[in-house]
Design a protein around this motif. Structure first.
Motif, mmCIF file in Angstrom:
data_model
loop_
_atom_site.group_PDB
_atom_site.id
_atom_site.type_symbol
_atom_site.label_atom_id
_atom_site.label_comp_id
_atom_site.label_asym_id
_atom_site.label_seq_id
_atom_site.Cartn_x
_atom_site.Cartn_y
_atom_site.Cartn_z
ATOM 1 N N PRO A 44 0.684 -1.279 0.015
ATOM 2 C CA PRO A 44 0.122 0.017 0.156
ATOM 3 C C PRO A 44 0.992 1.266 -0.022
ATOM 4 O O PRO A 44 0.436 2.371 -0.521
ATOM 5 C CB PRO A 44 -0.758 -0.105 1.266
ATOM 6 C CG PRO A 44 -0.088 -1.118 2.197
ATOM 7 C CD PRO A 44 0.616 -2.093 1.290
ATOM 8 N N ARG A 52 -5.418 0.498 -3.758
ATOM 9 C CA ARG A 52 -7.052 0.870 -3.563
ATOM 10 C C ARG A 52 -7.866 0.211 -4.620
ATOM 11 O O ARG A 52 -8.985 -0.046 -4.172
ATOM 12 C CB ARG A 52 -6.970 2.452 -4.140
ATOM 13 C CG ARG A 52 -6.489 3.375 -2.973
ATOM 14 C CD ARG A 52 -6.892 4.772 -3.074
ATOM 15 N NE ARG A 52 -6.328 5.541 -2.123
ATOM 16 C CZ ARG A 52 -6.294 5.693 -0.840
ATOM 17 N NH1 ARG A 52 -7.258 5.043 -0.216
ATOM 18 N NH2 ARG A 52 -5.829 6.269 -0.136
ATOM 19 N N TRP A 84 -11.079 -0.442 2.789
ATOM 20 C CA TRP A 84 -10.363 0.903 2.997
ATOM 21 C C TRP A 84 -11.548 1.648 3.901
ATOM 22 O O TRP A 84 -12.481 1.442 4.012
ATOM 23 C CB TRP A 84 -10.246 1.909 2.033
ATOM 24 C CG TRP A 84 -9.320 1.431 1.098
ATOM 25 C CD1 TRP A 84 -9.235 0.777 -0.154
ATOM 26 C CD2 TRP A 84 -7.882 1.354 1.408
ATOM 27 N NE1 TRP A 84 -8.073 0.618 -0.512
ATOM 28 C CE2 TRP A 84 -7.085 1.009 0.482
ATOM 29 C CE3 TRP A 84 -7.109 2.134 2.523
ATOM 30 C CZ2 TRP A 84 -5.627 1.026 0.428
ATOM 31 C CZ3 TRP A 84 -5.751 1.984 2.624
ATOM 32 C CH2 TRP A 84 -5.022 1.442 1.712
ATOM 33 N N GLY A 90 -15.573 0.692 0.489
ATOM 34 C CA GLY A 90 -15.115 0.835 2.069
ATOM 35 C C GLY A 90 -15.994 1.274 3.126
ATOM 36 O O GLY A 90 -17.096 1.279 3.091
ATOM 37 N N GLU A 134 -4.104 3.426 6.198
ATOM 38 C CA GLU A 134 -4.258 1.643 6.131
ATOM 39 C C GLU A 134 -5.418 1.402 6.256
ATOM 40 O O GLU A 134 -6.546 2.001 6.765
ATOM 41 C CB GLU A 134 -3.435 1.265 7.489
ATOM 42 C CG GLU A 134 -1.810 1.522 7.352
ATOM 43 C CD GLU A 134 -1.110 0.906 8.360
ATOM 44 O OE1 GLU A 134 -1.764 0.064 9.274
ATOM 45 O OE2 GLU A 134 0.136 0.850 8.571
ATOM 46 N N PRO A 135 -5.739 0.181 5.518
ATOM 47 C CA PRO A 135 -7.167 -0.350 5.762
ATOM 48 C C PRO A 135 -7.621 -0.917 7.031
ATOM 49 O O PRO A 135 -6.608 -1.222 7.860
ATOM 50 C CB PRO A 135 -6.954 -1.720 4.791
ATOM 51 C CG PRO A 135 -5.508 -2.203 4.708
ATOM 52 C CD PRO A 135 -4.902 -0.893 5.150
#
Length: 149
Positions: A44, A52, A84, A90, A134-135
């Motif tokens: 990432p 993404r 996300w 997300g 960060e996710p």
């Protein structure tokens, strides 16, 4: 790859509802449901745009495997959902939708895969908050038992 792991991946990847929730890989190879750790494939920090496009994603890892007799055993499987925190596909809502569908498909469910009967039991999920950039991640362990039919 153990029967429990491959049977679980095939069950998840074969579900059109889950596939719609996670989307497809950019190369069109199927829903973003795979083995391994996501950042082994996508970094990432080094590839933010590629990262993404690769989320949401479901990863499935085998933690342990116990073979009781040939064709009979159990595996501890870890299913991770990555999204996300904001944006298309997300957020905590999407994370919960994907997790709920996985639980519907696996928890206390029986299915047949390549001559084996599989049965999964869900354990308590763990949420990992996202640091900036960060996710979000939710890890849900399952015990997947299998036996020959």
């Amino acid at each position: 790859m153990t029967p429990a792991l491959q049977g679980t991946i095939d069950r998840l990847a074969g579900d059109p509802t889950l596939a719609a929730l996670v989307g497809s890989f950019a190369d069109g190879s199927g829903p973003r449901i795979t083995t391994g750790w996501p950042w082994d494939v996508v970094d990432p920090e080094g590839l933010p745009e590629a990262a993404r496009r690769e989320l949401p994603r479901v990863t499935v890892l085998k933690a342990t495997d116990t073979i009781r007799r040939p064709g009979i055993g159990a595996s501890q499987i870890q299913v991770d959902v990555w999204v996300w925190p904001v944006g298309e596909g997300g957020g905590a809502g999407r994370l919960s939708e994907i997790d709920a569908r996985i639980v519907e498909l696996l928890d206390e469910a029986h299915w047949v895969w390549e001559g084996l009967r599989l049965y999964a039991i869900s354990e308590t999920a763990l949420d990992f908050p996202a640091a900036p950039g960060e996710p979000l991640r939710r890890m849900r362990p399952f015990e997947v038992r299998y036996s020959r039919i």
